[in-house]
Design an enzyme around this catalytic site. Sequence first.
Site, PDB file in Angstrom:
ATOM      1  N   HIS A 324       0.808  -1.217   0.000  1.00 25.93           N
ATOM      2  CA  HIS A 324       0.000   0.000   0.000  1.00 25.93           C
ATOM      3  C   HIS A 324       0.839   1.264   0.000  1.00 25.93           C
ATOM      4  O   HIS A 324       0.385   2.315  -0.426  1.00 25.93           O
ATOM      5  CB  HIS A 324      -0.944   0.021   1.206  1.00 25.93           C
ATOM      6  CG  HIS A 324      -2.050  -0.968   1.083  1.00 25.93           C
ATOM      7  ND1 HIS A 324      -1.898  -2.284   1.431  1.00 25.93           N
ATOM      8  CD2 HIS A 324      -3.318  -0.837   0.625  1.00 25.93           C
ATOM      9  CE1 HIS A 324      -3.037  -2.929   1.202  1.00 25.93           C
ATOM     10  NE2 HIS A 324      -3.908  -2.073   0.711  1.00 25.93           N
ATOM     11  N   GLY A 325       2.031   1.178   0.520  1.00 19.98           N
ATOM     12  CA  GLY A 325       2.858   2.380   0.535  1.00 19.98           C
ATOM     13  C   GLY A 325       4.064   2.201   1.428  1.00 19.98           C
ATOM     14  O   GLY A 325       4.126   1.273   2.240  1.00 19.98           O
TER      15      GLY A 325
END
Lengths: 480, 418
Positions: A324-325
């Site tokens: 996701h990051g």
Amino acid sequence: MVFNSVVFLVFLAVVLVLYYQIKHRSQNLMLVLASYLFYGWWDWRFLGLLLFTTFFDYWCALRLEAEPNPTRKKWFLAFSMITNLSAIGFFKYYNFFAGSFERVLSTFGMKADLPTLHILLPVGISFYTFLSMSYTIDVYRGHLKAARNPLDFMLYVSFFPHLVAGPIVQAKDLLPQCRNPRVFNQDQIINGIWLCLLGYFKKVVIADRLSPFVDWGFSTGQAPFSDGTSWLVLYAFAFQIYGDFSGYSDIARGLAKLMGFEFMHNFKAPYLTRNPAEFWQHWHISLSRWLRDYLYIPLGGNRQGTLCTIRNLMITMILGGLWHGAGLAFLAWGLFHGILLVVHRTWNSLQRALFAPAIPTSLPDHSPTRLLRCKHALWVVLFFHITCVGWLLFRAGSSQWSIISSYLVTLCIMPTQWSGFAWPVLWLGALALLLQWKHSAMDCFAHWAADRQVLAVAAVLSGIASLGVFEGSSFIYFQF
Amino acid sequence: MIHLKRLQMPAVVLVVVSWLTYAVAGSAISRLAAKRFNVFLARVSGGKVADPALFIQGRIRELLILMTVALVLGLIGTVLNRWLKRHDRWQRAHGLIMGLAGFALLNVFVAFAGTTVLFWSAFFNKIQVDNLAQYQIKRALMPEAQGRRRAILIGNSQTNRSIDEVLMNEMIGKRLWTTELTLPGTHSFDLLTETRNMPLGHGDIIICYLSEVFFFGNGKGGVVSEFFGFEEIPDLIKLGGWDLFTPSSIRSSLAGQILPLYRDRSSIAHKVLGWPLINLKQLEFDRSLEHDMERQAARRAPQLKAGVTYGFDQAVLTRMVDELSARGCDTLLIAGHVHPALQRHMDPALRQSMCGFLEQLQTCGNGRVTVVDGARFFQPVSSDFVDLVHFNDDAQKRFTRKLIEYLTVTYVPPRGSL
């Protein structure tokens, strides 16, 4: 170009009109051009990376298929994986790892001056890179024949409905659809229109209406809240991210249907699940499936004993979080869900070992069924709250540990009063839960009774027009 | 569907009988009801309902109109439904098409309902005020104030905070009935479109409180999208405002003209989702402002300048007073004041420019335009303000009293002459 912008609606109208006029091969060419225009609308420079990823994996797959030597085949696959992961790693994780490395060194009294790069994150890079990687792996495994026509493969990777925020449709599902002429039927188009409407409703009514409250709740200086606002903010974010992401997925699936394609479900009823295992079968299903097929199972899955299963689960969930990051918060979120899965698995094993003989195989009529339903509902409520705590980590971000800690403190206090935000949050939340409860019915709109169809379309359109937010806000998952 | 079919005939009969009853005994019923609810109405409306009997009669008429519209739209829906059923080609998409038709018919209904007090009353809240609903209610009630001269307060929140319509109606209501049709954040083009949509008559007095913030706050007038329609596009281009509006605000305004449900979304969202959520951004902005007026003024004053919108504002206001004069209305423009701290920090040339322009306006409109310096009523001091631009309650009352004195002398004829 976001789905909820006027530019996109004009773009879509032009694409659909052209699409229905031309033949299969021209359709593919037109869709590729349209998809590149769609993607280049953000920043034309991103097109280079998309083209590189597409042609690199196209070439790798052809070489993998043609290579008779298994060792060389493995090397080719490794080369493909390393190149893809390097691209994603450079654009997405460089600054995070460089910063973390510097911090680790500084704790040992050493200093490293790694350059911080101002890198623009290409929209949807994680989605199309994973999509492309799944293709190469499938070809390597022999599950799929390599695409001969580059246009088909370009369309598979860049098809605009899934390009920037999924679903991560696997090659074995989508590539044949790109290759073969699409067969249209009225039901598919009607369902497509309905899914688009539903997706817009989830986005502009549920997600975008809750968004200012969530932003306010997580802005510095707001928390801790003395009343039940902490929980409300978490509920609001849970429903916002559901509305935002599942809304996007619905629109993507609806658009695909309008062009004769079928995408997999990405969401079912995530907030009506009782445990983490169920949750991940209902939330971002395409990513869960990708992680299961290309990471968890290759690691050994659950076939190598309890400890290895726990290790595999934790690795999969942590990498899923990091997908996701780049940030400790996403890592913590992945870890949190990994722990939940491990605890759930262990608890299940224990329960089976200790109580299995005591549970009767057939239940007597009436009351026990009701009891089971109550138990089910209680677990749903409990697990929803646990999920909300996970969202706290996800939303607060690494730089806001103080907010996370103040939330964690106030979440433990039983709220004595509710703020004025309770009504809209619970109202919109109830809508989101209703849509989840009826998720399987949403897919077969064309088979509903006419009265229900009329009411549903009129209600959704009226909801969008009268309650929607039309500021063209971006989708949360674009940043991933 | 079967149940709806059964309801059609009774609905037609009900509507016809209702209209007949209204025609025969509407006025008598209204008078009776007015006697019964007179006190209640006076309390709820704060003296703003000019004639209780007329008010009740008006609401009965509105109810009948809405019933009729609903019935007609229902019949149109039924006809469309039957037509679709006869055509096999549309069979599969029947529900979808009827859903779209239902949405369209609902918008038509809201277009009619949007002109009634009954509809907007559903969105009224005295404490958590919905400005648009309040505006629409007052606008719909305007034609019911008969036999007296009318004063209409227009403008932005400064007009609202400077002039107390309730006090005006208490003091001179019998001679000059006042209604306040202000909307926060209103700019020049909004004023033009609003006044065009008002049911104004010969002799109405339009009162507007204007200050430097109105002209030099760099607003582009995209706030009040409810009144900007397709017919205003030529004017917007001619007056040089097309480039000053954002494309999204123009799109939004025009979409509102086609879909009344979209146009009224702020009020509907207010009602359905509650005041705190909808006004969160504004509340946050208000909270973010410095408590120290001097510091706030020092930060805000440099932002006030004669930007590209000033020329457009001038052209639009000139057009507005011309149009109002042509409709036989008198316009009273009050050159208002801001907080002394803001006045100190602001470029003095701005006030000169504003006053100069307002004086020019006075020469337009065949002598029907009057410009008065707010200082003529009283020179406000720091303690008269709640923030940089708005009066507190006490200052509002004092200002209103002075305005009433002025109006009594200048506009309102002596008792008994009407």
